[in-house]
Every structure is written in structure tokens, then in C-alpha cells.
Write a protein that holds these residues in place. Structure first.
Motif, mmCIF file in Angstrom:
data_model
loop_
_atom_site.group_PDB
_atom_site.id
_atom_site.type_symbol
_atom_site.label_atom_id
_atom_site.label_comp_id
_atom_site.label_asym_id
_atom_site.label_seq_id
_atom_site.Cartn_x
_atom_site.Cartn_y
_atom_site.Cartn_z
ATOM 1 N N THR A 57 0.935 -1.046 0.257
ATOM 2 C CA THR A 57 0.011 -0.078 0.204
ATOM 3 C C THR A 57 0.352 1.443 -0.279
ATOM 4 O OG1 THR A 57 -1.594 -0.942 1.117
ATOM 5 C CG2 THR A 57 -2.342 1.596 0.968
ATOM 6 N N THR A 58 2.184 1.361 0.952
ATOM 7 C CA THR A 58 2.721 2.386 0.569
ATOM 8 C C THR A 58 4.334 2.472 0.317
ATOM 9 O OG1 THR A 58 3.951 2.529 3.073
ATOM 10 C CG2 THR A 58 1.314 2.969 2.477
ATOM 11 N N ILE A 59 4.746 3.394 0.399
ATOM 12 C CA ILE A 59 6.493 3.518 -0.094
ATOM 13 C C ILE A 59 7.028 2.954 1.021
ATOM 14 C CG2 ILE A 59 8.409 5.116 -0.777
ATOM 15 C CD1 ILE A 59 6.311 4.726 -3.063
ATOM 16 N N ASP A 60 6.376 3.274 2.456
ATOM 17 C CA ASP A 60 6.860 2.497 3.310
ATOM 18 C C ASP A 60 7.519 0.841 3.655
ATOM 19 O OD1 ASP A 60 8.210 4.321 4.339
ATOM 20 O OD2 ASP A 60 6.397 4.605 6.128
ATOM 21 N N ASP A 61 6.043 0.539 2.417
ATOM 22 C CA ASP A 61 5.905 -1.618 2.432
ATOM 23 C C ASP A 61 7.148 -1.830 1.351
ATOM 24 O OD1 ASP A 61 3.956 -1.133 4.279
ATOM 25 O OD2 ASP A 61 2.446 -1.327 2.696
ATOM 26 N N VAL A 62 6.976 -0.840 0.556
ATOM 27 C CA VAL A 62 8.161 -1.732 -1.118
ATOM 28 C C VAL A 62 9.088 -1.253 0.280
ATOM 29 C CG1 VAL A 62 8.866 -1.102 -2.737
ATOM 30 C CG2 VAL A 62 6.267 -0.259 -2.300
ATOM 31 N N ARG A 63 9.359 -0.562 0.558
ATOM 32 C CA ARG A 63 10.973 -0.564 1.090
ATOM 33 C C ARG A 63 11.625 -1.365 2.364
ATOM 34 N NH1 ARG A 63 10.257 5.534 1.577
ATOM 35 N NH2 ARG A 63 11.502 6.863 0.086
#
Length: 242
Positions: free
Chosen positions: A203-209
Motif C-alpha cells: 500500500t505505501t512506499i514504506d511497504d515497498v522499502r
């Protein structure tokens, strides 16, 4: 980390479901090729396509036409899941220009057949392991088995070394914008050496990171980029997939 933007198809149109529920559908316009081109223009190098009609045994004709148009219009690497249950469908779908097919229900119900198909089409078939409460779900997520998802992954790996990947989806997270099941992904990644694709809840860029930090090889992104919560360009940058 590879990023696979998702295009889910129903009656030839781009849609998203919540937790795999066909009664909780959002339709995004009439033409899935528009989204395929949008994701390509944003920098995507591959697409994850899902035939929701074929997944539950409905007529896939409209979706097959949409898939052909997407492949022809984008020339991107495409994988397709939904209703891949026999060799005839494998042959016909690969003939459309699909690079990789995702086999779900049949991998659980006919593991010997799936292993044989992996050996026949090396690197072209991925196992779609969808889990509800850690147990494998089948038939368009309408049924839940008594087989733990991790056990299925291990069993398939013991049968063949020609599986292209495992696409692992936590149904409770899919389309819910609640983040992935990181613990489940880590457990699945540790179970076999098959490349793992994280699906559901990114959902978020933090998830991707965080997925990058746990060395996830690939991830599918869906509702978050349709709703504008993340921009695909940001996702690709965070994943290093340029």
C-alpha cells in the motif's frame, strides 16, 4: 526488486476486488489497455494480469481478447493467472504472447500434473499460492483447503526445480490497503529456494522499502496505484526497478 503492476480483468474490463470477493468489486473504466499503457509510460517493465472470469469457471472470451490487446499494445513482459487448469489452456495462453502463467488451484489439486507441466514448459509456469489464515485457498478464492501454504510450496519444490516463481497472496490483505503480511512472506521465503513474489496489501512506499529490506525478489502492486495512494514511478524508484 521487480515490480509487477496488476490488471485484474472481469468481462474484459479492469477491476479490483476486496479480499477476492466478487461482490466487492470496483471497476476502473472500460479499457484495460489504457492502464497497461499508463503503467508502461510510468516505467513498468512487466505486468501481472488476472482473468477473474476464468478463475471461477465463467466464460473467459472477453478477457482473452483484452489480454491479446494488452500484449500487442505494450510489448511488456506479462504473466497471467486465473483458470489455468489443463495443458490446452497453457498452450493457448502462451500462444497469446504471455511470458509466464500462474497456476493456482490445479497446483494444489493436481501436483503431479503441475510438476510435469513445469518440466514441459521450464520457467514459464509460476505457482499461485493464495492463503486464507495460512491455508491454501482455491477456485477463485471461493474454497479454503486444509493444506498449509508453506507445505504446498515445499511439496511443489520437491517435485520439480523448473517452477518459475511462487506468487504468494494473503487474501485477508488483498485490496484492503492494510500492508502485506510480512511474517507470512518471510516464512514462505524461508521454506524453499523458489523466487517469491509478494502479493496483497502493498500500500505505501514504506511497504515497498520494507520488502526490499527483507530481500523480496518481486512484488505485485494493485489498488494503491489505482487509487493514487502511491505513484507507480515512486514504487519503481523505491524498488530499484528501473
Amino acid at each position: 526488486m521487480e515490480i509487477w503492476p496488476a490488471i485484474d480483468l472481469r468481462f474484459g474490463k479492469p477491476v479490483r476486488l476486496r479480499q477476492g470477493d466478487y461482490d466487492r468489486q470496483t471497476t476502473f473504466g472500460d479499457d484495460p489497455v489504457e492502464f497497461a499503457q499508463r503503467w508502461k509510460n510510468a516505467g513498468a517493465r512487466r505486468l501481472h494480469l488476472v482473468d477473474l472470469d476464468a478463475a471461477r469457471g465463467d466464460d473467459p472470451t472477453l478477457n482473452r481478447e483484452a489480454v491479446k490487446r494488452i500484449v500487442a499494445a505494450t510489448n511488456l513482459q506479462c504473466e497471467l493467472g486465473g483458470g489455468v487448469r489443463d495443458e490446452a489452456s497453457i498452450e493457448s495462453l502462451l500462444a497469446l504472447g504471455i511470458d509466464r502463467l500462474v497456476v493456482g488451484s490445479a497446483a494444489l489439486k493436481q501436483p503431479d500434473w503441475f510438476a510435469k507441466m513445469c518440466d514441459t514448459y521450464p520457467g514459464r509456469l509460476a505457482a499461485g499460492i493464495d492463503a486464507r489464515g495460512g491455508m491454501v485457498a482455491t477456485d477463485g478464492w471461493l474454497e479454503t483447503s486444509t493444506t498449509p501454504a508453506v507445505d504446498l510450496a515445499k511439496d511443489l519444490r520437491n517435485r520439480t526445480d523448473k517452477i518459475a516463481a511462487i506468487i504468494y497472496t494473503d487474501i485477508a490483505r488483498d485490496g484492503m490497503m492494510s500492508g502485506p503480511n510480512f511474517e507470512g512472506l518471510i516464512e514462505m521465503a524461508a521454506a524453499t529456494d523458489i523466487p517469491l513474489v509478494a502479493s496483497g496489501g502493498v500500500t505505501t512506499i514504506d511497504d515497498v522499502r520494507k520488502l526490499v529490506q527483507i530481500e523480496m525478489p518481486a512484488a505485485i502492486v494493485g489498488r494503491s496505484i489505482y487509487d493514487g495512494v502511491m505513484q507507480l514511478e515512486e514504487v519503481l524508484d523505491a524498488a530499484g526497478d528501473r
